[in-house]
Design a protein around this motif. Structure first.
Motif, short mmCIF file in Angstrom:
data_model
loop_
_atom_site.label_atom_id
_atom_site.label_comp_id
_atom_site.label_asym_id
_atom_site.label_seq_id
_atom_site.Cartn_x
_atom_site.Cartn_y
_atom_site.Cartn_z
N SER A 123 -0.56 94.18 44.23
CA SER A 123 -1.80 94.34 44.99
C SER A 123 -2.73 95.30 44.28
O SER A 123 -3.15 96.32 44.83
N ARG A 124 -3.06 94.98 43.05
CA ARG A 124 -3.99 95.78 42.27
C ARG A 124 -4.67 94.90 41.23
O ARG A 124 -4.19 93.82 40.93
N LYS A 125 -5.76 95.38 40.70
CA LYS A 125 -6.47 94.71 39.62
C LYS A 125 -6.33 95.60 38.39
O LYS A 125 -6.49 96.82 38.47
N TYR A 126 -6.04 94.99 37.27
CA TYR A 126 -5.87 95.75 36.05
C TYR A 126 -7.13 95.65 35.19
O TYR A 126 -7.71 94.57 35.04
N VAL A 127 -7.54 96.78 34.64
CA VAL A 127 -8.68 96.84 33.73
C VAL A 127 -8.13 97.26 32.38
O VAL A 127 -7.56 98.35 32.24
N LEU A 128 -8.25 96.36 31.40
CA LEU A 128 -7.76 96.69 30.06
C LEU A 128 -8.72 97.65 29.38
O LEU A 128 -9.93 97.48 29.43
N ASN A 129 -8.16 98.63 28.72
CA ASN A 129 -8.92 99.68 28.05
C ASN A 129 -8.45 99.76 26.59
O ASN A 129 -7.81 100.72 26.18
N PRO A 130 -8.78 98.75 25.78
CA PRO A 130 -8.22 98.67 24.43
C PRO A 130 -8.67 99.78 23.48
O PRO A 130 -7.95 100.13 22.55
#
Length: 140
Positions: A123-130
């Protein structure tokens, strides 16, 4: 009424029943009501639970929707009617989207874990931070 979220949170031992949410929504929506169906209903799923799922066919009770004169809106997410108001609420800090969707910033090395957790219904959204541009930022 929108039921897209109900699909994503099957219990660990629940069996997949792709049309259950849509049929339930038609059952509780008043006559003349509307159902917004954002989300992902694929045209084909080779890993589907049966032949219908593999071909992207859902056993939706369309007759019930017809009898109750329902209106259906489908697509990725029908935001056009409210996107300006939402944008203004975000800009004026009345709405905090990152907290509302439980955004979690992860590095590119954690992407496989994030995708695996998301696929299992986290129950979360992931934000990629490359590139590390978001290091140290907290959701607002």
């Amino acid at each position: 009424m929108s039921g897209n979220r109900a699909v994503a949170y099957l219990g660990r031992n629940a069996e997949e029943a792709p049309a259950t949410v849509l049929n339930s929504l038609m059952g509780i929506t008043r006559a003349g009501g509307a159902l917004g169906i954002p989300g992902l209903y694929v045209t084909a799923d080779p890993g589907g639970i049966d032949e219908d799922a593999k071909s992207g066919t859902l056993k939706v009770r369309l007759g019930l929707g017809w009898a109750k004169s329902h209106r259906f809106t489908t697509g990725q997410c029908p935001v056009m009617p409210y996107h300006r108001g939402l944008m203004m609420a975000i800009l004026h800090e009345r709405v905090h989207i990152a907290k509302a969707v439980n955004a979690t910033v992860i590095g590119i090395e954690d992407a496989p874990r994030g995708y695996a957790e998301f696929d299992q219904g986290a129950s979360r959204k992931y934000v990629l931070n490359p590139h590390g541009a978001l290091d140290g930022l907290q959701p607002v």
